[in-house]
Design a protein around this motif. Structure first.
Motif, PDB file in Angstrom:
ATOM      1  N   GLU A  61       0.751  -1.308  -0.185  1.00  0.00           N
ATOM      2  CA  GLU A  61      -0.259   0.040   0.069  1.00  0.00           C
ATOM      3  C   GLU A  61       0.981   1.627   0.278  1.00  0.00           C
ATOM      4  OE1 GLU A  61      -3.351   2.211   2.739  1.00  0.00           O
ATOM      5  OE2 GLU A  61      -2.262   0.101   3.205  1.00  0.00           O
ATOM      6  N   VAL A  62       1.906   1.360   0.890  1.00  0.00           N
ATOM      7  CA  VAL A  62       2.617   2.155   1.450  1.00  0.00           C
ATOM      8  C   VAL A  62       3.816   2.227  -0.426  1.00  0.00           C
ATOM      9  CG1 VAL A  62       4.865   3.385   1.860  1.00  0.00           C
ATOM     10  CG2 VAL A  62       3.118   2.140   3.246  1.00  0.00           C
ATOM     11  N   LYS A  63       4.001   1.643  -1.292  1.00  0.00           N
ATOM     12  CA  LYS A  63       4.674   1.933  -2.358  1.00  0.00           C
ATOM     13  C   LYS A  63       3.713   2.144  -3.336  1.00  0.00           C
ATOM     14  CE  LYS A  63       8.162  -2.104  -1.860  1.00  0.00           C
ATOM     15  NZ  LYS A  63       8.597  -3.435  -1.514  1.00  0.00           N
ATOM     16  N   ASP A  64       2.756   1.774  -3.652  1.00  0.00           N
ATOM     17  CA  ASP A  64       1.900   1.819  -4.000  1.00  0.00           C
ATOM     18  C   ASP A  64       1.181   3.492  -4.459  1.00  0.00           C
ATOM     19  OD1 ASP A  64       1.050  -0.733  -5.527  1.00  0.00           O
ATOM     20  OD2 ASP A  64       0.181  -1.101  -3.632  1.00  0.00           O
ATOM     21  N   ARG A  65       1.379   3.952  -3.620  1.00  0.00           N
ATOM     22  CA  ARG A  65       0.744   5.682  -3.113  1.00  0.00           C
ATOM     23  C   ARG A  65       2.302   6.125  -3.209  1.00  0.00           C
ATOM     24  NH1 ARG A  65      -3.565   7.162   0.132  1.00  0.00           N
ATOM     25  NH2 ARG A  65      -5.149   5.959   0.642  1.00  0.00           N
ATOM     26  N   ILE A  66       3.225   6.238  -2.939  1.00  0.00           N
ATOM     27  CA  ILE A  66       4.350   6.662  -3.705  1.00  0.00           C
ATOM     28  C   ILE A  66       4.425   6.864  -4.675  1.00  0.00           C
ATOM     29  CG2 ILE A  66       6.697   6.647  -2.951  1.00  0.00           C
ATOM     30  CD1 ILE A  66       6.776   5.917  -0.474  1.00  0.00           C
ATOM     31  N   LYS A  67       4.270   5.295  -5.530  1.00  0.00           N
ATOM     32  CA  LYS A  67       4.117   5.511  -7.161  1.00  0.00           C
ATOM     33  C   LYS A  67       3.591   6.580  -7.633  1.00  0.00           C
ATOM     34  CE  LYS A  67       6.720   1.214  -7.036  1.00  0.00           C
ATOM     35  NZ  LYS A  67       6.899   0.092  -7.116  1.00  0.00           N
ATOM     36  N   SER A  68       2.172   6.220  -7.429  1.00  0.00           N
ATOM     37  CA  SER A  68       1.461   6.986  -7.670  1.00  0.00           C
ATOM     38  C   SER A  68       1.210   8.332  -7.947  1.00  0.00           C
ATOM     39  CB  SER A  68      -0.212   7.142  -7.045  1.00  0.00           C
ATOM     40  OG  SER A  68      -0.137   7.613  -5.231  1.00  0.00           O
ATOM     41  N   ASN A  69       2.909   9.392  -7.763  1.00  0.00           N
ATOM     42  CA  ASN A  69       2.667  10.641  -7.808  1.00  0.00           C
ATOM     43  C   ASN A  69       3.941  10.753  -7.787  1.00  0.00           C
ATOM     44  OD1 ASN A  69       3.824  11.857  -5.633  1.00  0.00           O
ATOM     45  ND2 ASN A  69       2.383  10.615  -4.341  1.00  0.00           N
ATOM     46  N   VAL A  70       3.678  12.295  -8.901  1.00  0.00           N
ATOM     47  CA  VAL A  70       4.847  11.947  -9.699  1.00  0.00           C
ATOM     48  C   VAL A  70       6.173  12.225  -8.939  1.00  0.00           C
ATOM     49  CG1 VAL A  70       4.198  12.262 -11.784  1.00  0.00           C
ATOM     50  CG2 VAL A  70       5.431  14.128 -10.635  1.00  0.00           C
ATOM     51  N   ASP A  71       5.677  13.293  -8.200  1.00  0.00           N
ATOM     52  CA  ASP A  71       7.227  13.616  -6.788  1.00  0.00           C
ATOM     53  C   ASP A  71       7.610  12.469  -5.535  1.00  0.00           C
ATOM     54  OD1 ASP A  71       6.729  16.636  -7.675  1.00  0.00           O
ATOM     55  OD2 ASP A  71       4.884  16.468  -6.624  1.00  0.00           O
ATOM     56  N   GLY A  72       6.642  11.563  -5.757  1.00  0.00           N
ATOM     57  CA  GLY A  72       6.945  10.405  -4.932  1.00  0.00           C
ATOM     58  C   GLY A  72       7.525  10.734  -3.537  1.00  0.00           C
ATOM     59  N   ARG A  73       6.305  11.243  -3.072  1.00  0.00           N
ATOM     60  CA  ARG A  73       5.260  11.409  -1.631  1.00  0.00           C
ATOM     61  C   ARG A  73       4.350  10.525  -1.103  1.00  0.00           C
ATOM     62  NH1 ARG A  73       3.751  17.276  -2.610  1.00  0.00           N
ATOM     63  NH2 ARG A  73       2.695  16.741  -4.115  1.00  0.00           N
ATOM     64  N   TYR A  74       4.259  10.321   0.124  1.00  0.00           N
ATOM     65  CA  TYR A  74       3.052   9.786   0.462  1.00  0.00           C
ATOM     66  C   TYR A  74       1.719  10.448   1.434  1.00  0.00           C
ATOM     67  CZ  TYR A  74       0.833   6.058   3.630  1.00  0.00           C
ATOM     68  OH  TYR A  74       0.027   5.204   4.025  1.00  0.00           O
TER      69      TYR A  74
END
Length: 347
Positions: free
Chosen positions: A191-204
C-alpha cells in the motif's frame, strides 16, 4: 489670517490652565495605555510567528509603542506648562521651547492616527503573510527531526486545536502534502509503495488529516483517514455528511482573530488620539493667550488666543522650510564632494 481667534478673560485663562493640567495627566495615562496595547498586540503576533511569512504586520504594534512612549513625554511637559501658565512671571521661560514642542507633538499625534489607520488597513498584508506561513507550516509538519523545524508539528497541532480549524484554506490542504514522516512508513508494504508511486513527486499522500483537526463536539468518533472513501466507513457519505473535523481553515480563523484584536485596539487608540489632539489644541490657545500678557503690568487683562497665527498652508510651510533648506544644503554638499572626488588629479 488668524485661525480660530477667541477672547480669554483672566478667569477663563486660569480655568483653561487648570482644566488642561488635569486633561494632560489623563492623556499621560492614555499614552501608557497605548504603549500597553502595542505590547499586547506585539506579544500576540510573536506567539504565531511560525505561521507568518513576514513581519510587516509588526509595524502596527511598533508604531503604537513608539507613540505611547512619546505621549508620556508630550503630556508631562504639557502639565508643567499649565502649572507655569498660572504665574505670568514664569511662563515666558517656555517661549523658545514651545515651537519645537508643538512640531514634535503634532508629528507623533499624526503618527498615532496613522497607527489607527494601519490597524484597519493591514488586513491584506496579514492575510498574505498567513497564507504563505501556514502553507509552509503544513509542508514542514512532518520534519520533526530537522533542526529548526522540530516543533513545527507541535505548533500546528496546538494552533488547530486552539482555534478549532484545519489546514490553510480548509482540511483538503492536508491531502496535497505528505504530513507523515518517512520514519513511520513501512516501505515493505504494498500500500505504501503504491501510494508513493501514484504521484510524480514520490510522496506518500493520503486523504486524511492530523488528529488535531478532529472536532470534539461531534458525537461520532473522529474519522481522520480515508475521508473521501464512503465505503471505508459505515453509514458515511462524504459529500453530504457533516464531517466530524473542523471545516474552517486556520487562515480564516487567525485572520478573524487578529483583525478583531487590531480593530478593537484601533478604536481605543482613536479615542486616545482625540484626547491627545484636544490637549494640543487647548495648549495652543493657552500659549497664545499667555503670550499677550508678557511685558504687561496688569496680568489680569483680557487677551486673545488663537489656534494658528497664519493660514494652515503658511503655517505648514513655516515648519517645513527649515527642513527643506537643510536637505537642499546637504544635497549640495554631497554633490560638491562627489564632483571633487571625480575630478582628475593635476599632473
Amino acid at each position: 489670517m488668524v485661525v480660530m481667534k477667541m477672547k480669554f478673560p483672566f478667569q477663563k485663562r486660569v480655568k483653561l490652565a487648570q482644566g488642561l493640567w488635569l486633561l494632560s495627566w489623563c492623556a499621560t495615562v492614555a499614552g501608557a495605555t497605548t504603549f500597553t496595547l502595542g505590547c499586547i498586540l506585539k506579544t500576540e503576533l510573536r506567539r504565531r510567528a511560525e505561521v507568518m511569512d513576514n513581519q510587516d504586520i509588526h509595524i502596527v504594534p511598533n508604531t503604537l509603542m513608539i507613540v505611547g512612549l512619546a505621549s508620556l513625554g508630550i503630556n508631562y511637559f504639557a502639565s508643567k506648562i499649565c502649572q507655569d501658565a498660572l504665574d505670568a512671571g514664569r511662563f515666558p521661560r517656555w517661549k523658545n521651547f514651545l515651537k519645537p514642542y508643538f512640531a514634535v507633538s503634532c508629528f507623533f499625534t499624526v503618527l498615532m492616527l496613522l497607527g489607527v489607520i494601519m490597524s484597519y488597513a493591514m488586513k491584506g498584508s496579514l492575510e498574505s503573510s498567513l497564507k504563505a506561513g501556514l502553507r509552509n507550516g503544513i509542508r514542514f509538519y512532518k520534519d520533526t527531526d530537522t533542526p529548526g523545524r522540530c516543533f513545527q508539528k507541535q505548533n500546528i497541532d496546538r494552533l488547530q486545536m486552539e482555534f478549532q480549524c484545519c489546514g490553510n484554506n480548509d482540511f483538503r490542504d492536508w491531502f496535497e502534502v505528505q504530513w507523515i514522516s518517512n520514519r513511520y512508513l513501512d516501505f515493505s508494504s504494498k500500500e505504501v509503495k503504491d501510494r508513493i508511486k501514484s504521484n510524480v513527486d514520490g510522496r506518500y499522500l493520503v486523504d486524511g488529516v492530523p488528529f488535531s483537526c478532529c472536532n470534539p463536539s461531534s458525537p461520532r468518533p473522529c474519522i481522520q483517514y480515508q475521508l473521501t472513501n464512503n465505503s471505508a466507513h459505515y453509514n458515511y457519505e462524504y459529500q453530504t455528511e457533516e464531517l466530524n473535523i473542523h471545516l474552517r481553515g486556520c487562515r480564516e480563523a487567525l485572520l478573524q482573530y487578529y483583525m478583531g484584536l487590531m480593530n478593537t485596539i484601533g478604536a481605543g487608540v482613536l479615542s486616545i488620539f482625540l484626547l491627545q489632539g484636544s490637549v494640543l489644541v487647548s495648549l495652543r490657545f493657552l500659549q497664545t493667550a499667555m503670550e499677550a500678557v508678557a511685558g504687561k503690568e496688569n496680568t489680569e487683562i483680557e487677551t486673545e488666543g488663537y489656534l494658528l497665527e497664519k493660514s494652515v498652508k503658511d503655517t505648514v510651510m513655516e515648519y517645513l522650510d527649515p527642513v527643506l533648506k537643510f536637505l537642499l544644503l546637504k544635497n549640495q554638499v554631497e554633490e560638491g564632494a562627489s564632483t571633487s572626488a571625480a575630478a582628475p588629479a593635476p599632473p
